[in-house]
Every structure is written in structure tokens, then in C-alpha cells.
Design a protein around this motif. Structure first.
Motif, mmCIF file in Angstrom:
data_model
loop_
_atom_site.group_PDB
_atom_site.id
_atom_site.type_symbol
_atom_site.label_atom_id
_atom_site.label_comp_id
_atom_site.label_asym_id
_atom_site.label_seq_id
_atom_site.Cartn_x
_atom_site.Cartn_y
_atom_site.Cartn_z
ATOM 1 N N THR A 107 0.847 -1.179 0.000
ATOM 2 C CA THR A 107 0.000 0.000 0.000
ATOM 3 C C THR A 107 0.889 1.236 0.000
ATOM 4 O O THR A 107 1.826 1.333 0.809
ATOM 5 C CB THR A 107 -0.915 0.042 1.233
ATOM 6 O OG1 THR A 107 -0.114 -0.007 2.404
ATOM 7 C CG2 THR A 107 -1.884 -1.119 1.224
ATOM 8 N N TYR A 110 0.815 7.253 0.821
ATOM 9 C CA TYR A 110 -0.191 8.320 0.828
ATOM 10 C C TYR A 110 -1.598 7.788 1.101
ATOM 11 O O TYR A 110 -2.505 8.584 1.313
ATOM 12 C CB TYR A 110 -0.156 9.114 -0.474
ATOM 13 C CG TYR A 110 -0.258 8.265 -1.714
ATOM 14 C CD1 TYR A 110 -1.483 7.838 -2.199
ATOM 15 C CD2 TYR A 110 0.886 7.902 -2.428
ATOM 16 C CE1 TYR A 110 -1.586 7.067 -3.321
ATOM 17 C CE2 TYR A 110 0.797 7.123 -3.557
ATOM 18 C CZ TYR A 110 -0.433 6.720 -4.003
ATOM 19 O OH TYR A 110 -0.531 5.965 -5.127
ATOM 20 N N TRP A 111 -1.819 6.501 1.122
ATOM 21 C CA TRP A 111 -3.127 5.970 1.460
ATOM 22 C C TRP A 111 -3.421 6.139 2.944
ATOM 23 O O TRP A 111 -4.581 6.228 3.340
ATOM 24 C CB TRP A 111 -3.219 4.499 1.102
ATOM 25 C CG TRP A 111 -3.423 4.233 -0.352
ATOM 26 C CD1 TRP A 111 -3.204 5.096 -1.378
ATOM 27 C CD2 TRP A 111 -3.880 3.050 -0.924
ATOM 28 N NE1 TRP A 111 -3.474 4.492 -2.568
ATOM 29 C CE2 TRP A 111 -3.903 3.222 -2.314
ATOM 30 C CE3 TRP A 111 -4.259 1.817 -0.429
ATOM 31 C CZ2 TRP A 111 -4.312 2.248 -3.191
ATOM 32 C CZ3 TRP A 111 -4.646 0.828 -1.300
ATOM 33 C CH2 TRP A 111 -4.682 1.055 -2.672
ATOM 34 N N ASN A 112 -2.401 6.147 3.779
ATOM 35 C CA ASN A 112 -2.587 6.220 5.227
ATOM 36 C C ASN A 112 -2.484 7.644 5.766
ATOM 37 O O ASN A 112 -2.611 7.845 6.952
ATOM 38 C CB ASN A 112 -1.570 5.347 5.932
ATOM 39 C CG ASN A 112 -1.736 3.896 5.538
ATOM 40 O OD1 ASN A 112 -2.844 3.441 5.290
ATOM 41 N ND2 ASN A 112 -0.641 3.169 5.484
ATOM 42 N N THR A 113 -2.260 8.631 4.915
ATOM 43 C CA THR A 113 -2.151 10.013 5.385
ATOM 44 C C THR A 113 -3.529 10.644 5.427
ATOM 45 O O THR A 113 -4.388 10.364 4.573
ATOM 46 C CB THR A 113 -1.222 10.827 4.458
ATOM 47 O OG1 THR A 113 -1.717 10.749 3.143
ATOM 48 C CG2 THR A 113 0.201 10.295 4.534
#
Length: 114
Positions: A107, A110-113
Motif C-alpha cells: 500500500t 499516501y493511502w494512510n495520510t
């Protein structure tokens, strides 16, 4: 043979006629592909060796025959061990020495930001 072209040519040289293999990640690293495939062939174990190592019968349940059990191998010394309730007897886990590969997709950061 349904596999990478390098593995396909190795199988044709060795004499393997039925194989499905999938190379993930980098397919241009030919040295790693060859090393992994030869390691796989070297560590391969037959049903009789698995039965002797685990001291259990190796049984296949055939769906075409209403899941009738068919014994593939039995321990050579004839002695079997008892199996505990918490023990997992999955063939894939036992045959691969409990090293089951998980396909965890990468992943991006930037998916977790927020």
C-alpha cells in the motif's frame, strides 16, 4: 507449462511437463528466479517422506467419489502418533514446513495520510 519463460525452458530441459507457476515482483531478475526454482526442486518432498516425518497417514479426499478417503502414504514403521485438538493438519502448511507465503499487497504511503 504455464509459467515464466525461464522456468518453462528449465522444465523442458529437466523433463517436467505439467507445471503452473507465477513469478511476482521483479521478473527481470533471472538469477533469483533460477535460484528460487532450483531451491524449490531441491526441497520438494514426496508423500512417503511426509508420512514418515509426521508419523501420520497422508490421505486424499476425492470430491468425485463423495469425499471417499484414499490413503496416499503411511509411515514405514507402522507406528502413528495421536493428534491433539489444537494441532493444525493443513497439508499446505505441513508440506511447506509451516512457511506459507502471504500475498500482502503493497500500500502506498499516501493511502494512510489524512
Amino acid at each position: 507449462l504455464t509459467c515464466h519463460r525461464l522456468i518453462k525452458s528449465m522444465c523442458q530441459i529437466i523433463g517436467i511437463t505439467d507445471l503452473y507457476a507465477k513469478v511476482e515482483n521483479r521478473t527481470k531478475n533471472y538469477q533469483a528466479i533460477i535460484a528460487g526454482f532450483t531451491r524449490l526442486l531441491r526441497e520438494q518432498e514426496d508423500y512417503q517422506a511426509l508420512a514418515n516425518r509426521e508419523k501420520l497417514h497422508v490421505v486424499e479426499f476425492d470430491r468425485n467419489k463423495d469425499n471417499y478417503p484414499f490413503v496416499l502414504a503411511s509411515p514405514e514403521d507402522g507406528v502413528t502418533r495421536s493428534v491433539g485438538e489444537e494441532e493444525d493438519l493443513d497439508f499446505n502448511k505441513m508440506h511447506l514446513n509451516y512457511r506459507v507465503w502471504k500475498n500482502d499487497k503493497y500500500t502506498p504511503f499516501y493511502w494512510n495520510t489524512p
